[in-house]
Design a protein around this motif. Structure first.
Motif, PDB file in Angstrom:
ATOM      1  N   GLY A   3      16.873 -13.053 -19.915  1.00  0.00           N
ATOM      2  CA  GLY A   3      15.854 -13.743 -19.136  1.00  0.00           C
ATOM      3  C   GLY A   3      14.496 -13.176 -19.487  1.00  0.00           C
ATOM      4  N   LYS A   4      13.499 -13.529 -18.695  1.00  0.00           N
ATOM      5  CA  LYS A   4      12.137 -13.058 -18.941  1.00  0.00           C
ATOM      6  C   LYS A   4      11.996 -11.585 -18.615  1.00  0.00           C
ATOM      7  CE  LYS A   4      10.583 -17.555 -17.423  1.00  0.00           C
ATOM      8  NZ  LYS A   4      10.008 -18.250 -16.306  1.00  0.00           N
ATOM      9  N   ASP A   5      12.523 -11.174 -17.504  1.00  0.00           N
ATOM     10  CA  ASP A   5      12.457  -9.800 -17.010  1.00  0.00           C
ATOM     11  C   ASP A   5      13.753  -9.554 -16.261  1.00  0.00           C
ATOM     12  OD1 ASP A   5       9.720  -9.049 -17.758  1.00  0.00           O
ATOM     13  OD2 ASP A   5       9.093 -10.590 -16.338  1.00  0.00           O
ATOM     14  N   CYS A   6      13.680  -8.696 -15.258  1.00  0.00           N
ATOM     15  CA  CYS A   6      14.804  -8.545 -14.334  1.00  0.00           C
ATOM     16  C   CYS A   6      14.751  -9.742 -13.402  1.00  0.00           C
ATOM     17  CB  CYS A   6      14.684  -7.246 -13.538  1.00  0.00           C
ATOM     18  SG  CYS A   6      14.896  -5.771 -14.514  1.00  0.00           S
ATOM     19  N   GLU A   7      15.668 -10.655 -13.563  1.00  0.00           N
ATOM     20  CA  GLU A   7      15.695 -11.852 -12.736  1.00  0.00           C
ATOM     21  C   GLU A   7      16.983 -11.880 -11.931  1.00  0.00           C
ATOM     22  OE1 GLU A   7      14.282 -15.645 -14.460  1.00  0.00           O
ATOM     23  OE2 GLU A   7      14.289 -14.528 -16.336  1.00  0.00           O
TER      24      GLU A   7
END
Length: 66
Positions: A3-7
């Motif tokens: 994902g983009k970051d910690c999602e």
């Protein structure tokens, strides 16, 4: 999951889904020892899957058994 970051994500019937309607920080420090960026937790969830994402109504963490 990538994902983009910690999602925030859930796994339902073995398939992972990113979550809409709840934030990863709604459950404490995501980067803490037991935070969702560092640990997997069990939860009871309600909502629906729309466009391959989980639209959460409620997420209730299940206490771990020690």
């Amino acid at each position: 999951m990538k994902g983009k970051d910690c999602e925030l994500a859930v796994k339902i019937d073995g398939k992972p889904y990113f979550v809409d309607g709840k934030n990863i920080d709604d459950f404490g420090d995501a980067h803490g020892e037991h935070g969702f960026c560092n640990a997997v937790s069990k939860a009871e969830v309600s909502g629906e899957i729309v466009n391959n994402r989980f639209k959460a109504k409620e997420i209730k963490l299940v206490p771990s058994k020690k």
